[in-house]
Motif scaffolding. Structure first.
Motif, short mmCIF file in Angstrom:
data_model
loop_
_atom_site.label_atom_id
_atom_site.label_comp_id
_atom_site.label_asym_id
_atom_site.label_seq_id
_atom_site.Cartn_x
_atom_site.Cartn_y
_atom_site.Cartn_z
N LEU A 2 0.84 -1.21 0.00
CA LEU A 2 0.00 0.00 0.00
C LEU A 2 0.88 1.26 0.00
O LEU A 2 0.60 2.24 -0.71
CB LEU A 2 -0.90 -0.03 1.25
N ALA A 3 1.98 1.22 0.78
CA ALA A 3 2.89 2.36 0.84
C ALA A 3 3.51 2.61 -0.54
O ALA A 3 3.61 3.75 -1.01
CB ALA A 3 3.98 2.11 1.87
N ALA A 4 3.88 1.50 -1.22
CA ALA A 4 4.49 1.64 -2.54
C ALA A 4 3.47 2.21 -3.53
O ALA A 4 3.78 3.06 -4.37
CB ALA A 4 5.01 0.29 -3.01
N GLU A 5 2.25 1.75 -3.41
CA GLU A 5 1.19 2.15 -4.35
C GLU A 5 0.80 3.62 -4.15
O GLU A 5 0.58 4.35 -5.10
CB GLU A 5 -0.03 1.25 -4.03
N THR A 6 0.73 4.06 -2.89
CA THR A 6 0.22 5.41 -2.61
C THR A 6 1.32 6.43 -2.33
O THR A 6 1.03 7.61 -2.19
CB THR A 6 -0.71 5.38 -1.37
N ASP A 7 2.57 5.92 -2.16
CA ASP A 7 3.70 6.79 -1.79
C ASP A 7 3.45 7.46 -0.44
O ASP A 7 3.86 8.61 -0.23
CB ASP A 7 3.93 7.85 -2.88
N ARG A 8 2.74 6.78 0.42
CA ARG A 8 2.51 7.29 1.76
C ARG A 8 3.18 6.33 2.76
O ARG A 8 3.17 5.11 2.54
CB ARG A 8 1.00 7.38 2.09
N PRO A 9 3.74 6.85 3.87
CA PRO A 9 4.49 5.97 4.80
C PRO A 9 3.58 5.19 5.75
O PRO A 9 3.43 5.55 6.92
CB PRO A 9 5.35 6.98 5.56
#
Ligand code: SF4
Length: 1020
Positions: free
Chosen positions: A566-573
């Protein structure tokens, strides 16, 4: 890299003792020209703000600067964001997310995917935590929905995460017009506030996505100086991603800050893996205690040593991984040792006596009002001064025969109040019954159907008023009930479990600090609470496996692999729950250890006494031991189990006495300490080869007081009391002269014990004799008769004592009684003699008076009843019968070879025979109720043999009279009928372990009174 308008950002990293003076230099530099220039410092916690203010004054004084200063404002990151964002919408009330998720779960069809859990309030906090992670990371519901739709997920996971996405959307919708933490950070990041004053960011080594967005936005508007705690080497790796982010996004190249000179800095480098770092001095100590209680004593010792060395108590911190019962016990034990301290977590209203009582109250109906729960509740209420239940509540409940059930508390107490033993008891019973009526009315018939939050609030409030009436409901409870009602505007109807979650959660959040940092003595707190604080001496405590490091707990709803995707997909930590755990725990430990400025002590224990298990030391303890060791010199003090500690000061009175004993010898200490002198004298007497006052051989001084205990002086005696004297005179002395009583707690009986089985059989036999016109009863009617009297006798037993539960166990108990009754009747039918019962449970004396037995030189009054009197065809008493229900064989054997009263251990028959006029036969009817199955054995005495028993009884009573008069009650550890009286003796604690060996060494005592008492044992 993001373009930044503001410049001059700086990032410092190092240990807190290094960062602290660097921060102060920065503040002093900013205020060089204007001592009142406003300086905004964002800190990791309010406590850290308090600490820094105090330390800044000390720092200034150390440098000869005036302690007076102004313009500093400390705020948490959230508080600072709220200032920047300005006023927002109405705040979401506490537990608002819980309420919104609960109602969405109940409403949405997607909830089915959670199965039975969907209806349980315990699921909601897990969902809440996962959704909070997503919101804090800045993953919007839409982005999460897209991830669920497109991500590489199994069908099952897609379904579950789809339901989670739906709940997230509902939560987002429900909070849209309200101010939440995420909304505050979003508004603050978008603010056009253009303050140009530098912002000092202190003590952060990690931040959520939204926090980072806000910090990056702030850095675009004003210079930022960040002070990032980063322990050396592998123990500080957890902070590296944050440092990288700061380097890129502020931007600023991180600068390492060295700690002031000292070996603790070198120790931190060695802990981090730098084996070349030097090691000198005695700045790190480790203590391995034998047990967790001993560890607390060692902590007290270390603190006392530090205080003796001049470290003020308020400059000492004890850091544990989490506040826990162990740290609570530590705080209390330090206080007992005279060390002022405060535990930061402080007691919440939920864990106070009042809170614990209300928790019990809440569950009373489900648990069917068990006696111990209700009595505990009243004890707690009394401790909190909340109700006026009588001190004798436990006694009253036992006397009333209460076990459980609302009816027990109302009806049984009322019956006791109507027929009390004394006026005092009556008053206490009436007052307690009134309290119990209120309790029962307030705690029963809770609504079963879901209610709206405001309805739950009103329901709880109404019940609390009923419970505490006529007093006012305590304020913490009122406020917790109001917290439930405050959720009303969010809508939804919930079950009682959800209302409980909010009510007790609101109580849990009501905390009062139990002390002030830097003022009220030693600080005791968790590693998170202590983050950023520095102490002259820090003790990092309880470094044992599964405590520190705390084990990682995977998120059952959103796995780490999915969080990474999910972090990779949304660029959120999106934070990981398990994978980063080790690094985070290492950082927490190193920061806790790094909070020591001058002295660091690390403690562990090798056994947890509470859980009765051995513990392994934490890997951090092992690493620290390696880092602090130089060659063969290992700085760990190992305390062995049971070995007195001779190191440092004493931490308890017992230890102080122990040391004084070891130093000066027992005789010297006894000369100034009377209790020890008495104990030594007692010990000498215990091992003397003669019986002493400590074992029932009383001196002449006791004779006057004993006069009223002579058999001839007693109002009445019973055959079983005589038998008790014969079996062990010392036990008789403790019970019948000293008045010692065994602890008698009626409770649910799991089965009939031997005594209860015997009593119940006696009652059944009495009922059967009274109900039988024919003797023996006709075989046709025996079955129904035996069943009826057994049931009646068992019911009577339960009424007098306690119900036998559960139903199956009761059925088995009744079957046991009935089997004995049937075996007895079969025996009576078989013997076919011409005698028949004339009376059962026949009183010894006439008209309620005792039977006066002529014991020769004096009379003895006997009370009690004869189990059975049989008469002949002419209606004359011909035989007295005593029933003996026995679990083990052996009773009859002692009468073979001429046994009559067996040294006084069996005197019922001669007493019965005298009471009916003598010249009768007598019989012990022995019913074996043990595992060998019901069987009946007769121990029969002809009239002549009964006369011999009567003569022996008179001899025994004369001996007993002389023994009591002379104060001779020496113990007996093996009798003729009862081979091991100590095994079932309620006074065994008085005699103590090893008493049989001690007593055996006194058996040759030539004291004539003792010899005379021992001679009684040989009576036939
Ligand atoms: S423990 Fe044994 S010796 Fe001591 S009082 Fe009881 S029966 Fe007697």
């Amino acid at each position: 890299m993001t373009a930044s308008r503001a410049t001059g950002h700086r990032v410092f990293f190092g240990s807190f003792p290094a960062l602290e003076p660097r921060l102060f230099e920065e503040i002093a530099g900013l205020q060089r020209d204007d001592p009142l220039r406003p300086v905004a410092i964002v800190v990791a916690s309010n406590l850290l703000g308090v600490h820094l203010r105090r330390r800044y004054v000390e720092w200034r004084e150390d440098r000869g600067l005036s302690p007076a200063h102004g313009g500093l404002s400390f705020a948490t990151l959230e508080g600072f964001a709220a200032q920047v964002a300005g006023p927002g919408g109405p705040p979401l009330p506490p537990f608002g997310e819980f309420a919104l998720i609960s109602s969405a779960l109940a409403r949405l069809p997607e909830s089915r995917v959670f199965g039975d859990l969907a209806g349980r309030p315990e699921l909601v906090p897990s969902i809440e935590a996962t959704l909070r992670d997503l919101a804090d990371a800045g993953v919007a519901p839409k982005a999460f929905r897209a991830f669920v739709r497109k991500g590489a997920l199994s069908a099952e996971r897609r379904l579950l995460l789809g339901a989670l996405a739906r709940l997230y959307e509902e939560l987002d919708r429900g909070t849209a017009v309200r101010e939440t933490r995420a909304a505050t950070f979003r508004r603050a990041a978008a603010s056009r506030d253009a303050a140009s004053e530098p912002l000092l960011l202190y003590g952060f080594y990690d931040a959520t996505g939204l926090q980072k967005d806000f910090l990056a936005a702030s850095a675009r508007r004003r210079p930022v100086a960040a002070f990032v705690p980063r322990p050396p080497g592998r123990y500080g790796e957890f902070a590296d991603p944050f440092l990288r982010w700061a380097e890129e996004r502020l931007p600023a190249a991180p600068e390492g800050v060295a700690a002031p000179e000292g070996s603790l800095d070198d120790f931190a480098r060695r802990l981090g893996g730098d084996a070349a770092a030097p090691l000198s001095g005695d700045f790190v100590r480790l203590v391995s205690a034998a047990g967790s209680a001993g560890e607390r004593a060692e902590i007290a010792r270390e603190i006392l040593m530090a205080a003796e060395a001049g470290i003020p108590l308020h400059a000492i911190g004890v850091v544990v991984r989490e506040s826990s019962p162990w740290s609570g016990a530590l705080s209390r034990e330090l206080a007992r040792a005279g060390i002022p301290n405060f535990e930061l977590s402080a007691e919440s209203a939920a864990s106070s006596a009042l809170g614990r009582a209300v928790r019990i109250w809440w569950d009373l109906e489900e648990r069917d009002f068990p006696r111990e729960d209700v009595l505990d509740l009243f004890d707690l209420f009394r401790g909190a001064g909340a109700v006026d239940s009588p001190e004798s509540a436990r006694d009253l409940a036992r006397r009333a025969g209460i076990v459980r059930g609302a009816a027990d508390w109302t009806e049984r107490l009322r019956r006791l109040a109507e027929a009390p033993r004394s006026e005092t008891e009556g008053r206490a019973a009436r007052s307690f019954a009134a309290e119990c009526d209120r309790l029962v009315a307030s705690a029963r018939e809770w609504p079963r159907a879901p209610l709206e939050w405001t309805a739950w609030s009103a329901e709880i409030g109404r019940r609390l008023e009923a419970l505490f009436s006529p007093r006012a409901v305590p304020a913490p409870l009122v406020s917790a009930a109001e917290a439930v009602g405050a959720l009303g505007p969010l809508g939804g109807a919930v079950e009682r479990g959800s209302a409980a979650h909010v009510f007790f959660g609101a109580l849990e959040e009501q905390r009062q600090a139990s002390g002030r940092l830097g003022v009220d003595g030693v600080f005791v707190g968790s590693a998170m609470a202590a983050r950023g604080l520095t102490f002259a001496m820090t003790i990092v405590a309880h470094l044992v496996e599964r405590e520190f490091p705390a084990p990682g707990r995977p998120d059952p709803l959103l796995f780490d692999a999915e969080r990474r995707a999910l972090a990779a997909e949304t660029d959120r930590p999106v934070p990981l729950k398990v994978e980063s755990r080790g690094a985070e725990e290492r950082a927490l430990f190193a920061i806790a250890a790094g909070s020591a400025r001058d002295l660091l002590v690390l403690t562990a224990s090798r056994r947890d006494e509470a859980l009765t298990r051995d513990c392994l030391p934490s890997p951090f303890f092992a690493d620290a031991e390696r880092a602090a060791s130089a060659g063969a010199r290992i700085p760990t003090r190992v305390v062995e189990m049971g070995v007195p500690v001779t190191f440092g000061p004493s931490v308890s009175e017992a230890e102080a006495y122990g040391r004084a004993l070891a130093r000066s010898g027992a005789a010297t200490v006894a000369s100034v300490f009377a209790p020890l002198a008495r104990a030594l004298a007692r010990q000498d007497l215990a091992h003397a080869p003669v019986w002493t006052a400590f074992e029932g051989r009383l001196g002449p001084a006791a004779r006057e007081a004993l006069a009223r205990h002579r058999p001839s002086a007693l109002d009445s005696l019973s055959a079983s009391r005589v038998a008790r004297f014969a079996t062990c005179p010392y036990r008789y002395f403790l019970r019948n002269v000293q008045g010692m009583r065994e602890w008698d707690e009626a409770d649910r009986a799991a089965e009939l014990d031997p005594l209860s089985l015997g009593n119940t059989f006696h009652d059944a036999a009495r009922r059967l004799v009274a109900a039988s016109r024919d003797w023996p009863p006709s075989p046709a009617g025996i079955g129904a008769l035996a069943a009826r009297v057994s049931e009646e006798a068992l019911a009577r037993h339960e009424e007098k004592n306690a119900p036998v539960v559960p139903a199956l166990v009761r059925e088995l108990a009744r079957d046991r009684v009935e089997a004995l009754v049937r075996a007895w009747l079969a025996f009576e039918a078989d013997r076919g003699d011409a005698l028949r019962p004339a009376a059962a449970e026949h009183p010894l004396g006439a008209g309620g008076e005792p039977f006066v037995l002529d014991a020769g030189a004096f009379p003895v009054r006997f009370q009690g009843s004869i189990d059975r009197v049989d008469e002949d065809r002419d209606g004359r008493p011909a035989r007295v019968v005593d029933y003996k229900v026995k679990m083990a064989p052996g009773f009859a054997k002692e009468f073979r070879g001429g046994g009559r009263i067996v040294g006084g251990e069996a005197v019922q028959l001669p007493v019965y025979a005298l009471a009916v006029g003598g010249e009768v036969a007598s019989e012990y009817l022995v019913l074996h109720g043990g595992s060998a199955g019901p069987a009946v054995e007769s121990v029969f005495f002809s009239p002549e043999e009964t006369e011999e028993a009567i003569a022996a009884l008179r001899s025994f009573l004369a001996g007993m009279e002389a023994a009591v008069a002379s104060g001779t009650f020496v113990p007996r550890t093996a009798a003729r009928l009862r081979k091991d009286p100590c095994g079932v003796c309620e006074c065994a604690d008085v005699c103590g372990p090893g008493h049989k060996v001690r007593f055996a060494a006194k058996d040759d005592d030539a004291d004539p009174a003792v010899r005379a008492l021992l001679a009684l044992r040989r009576l036939p």
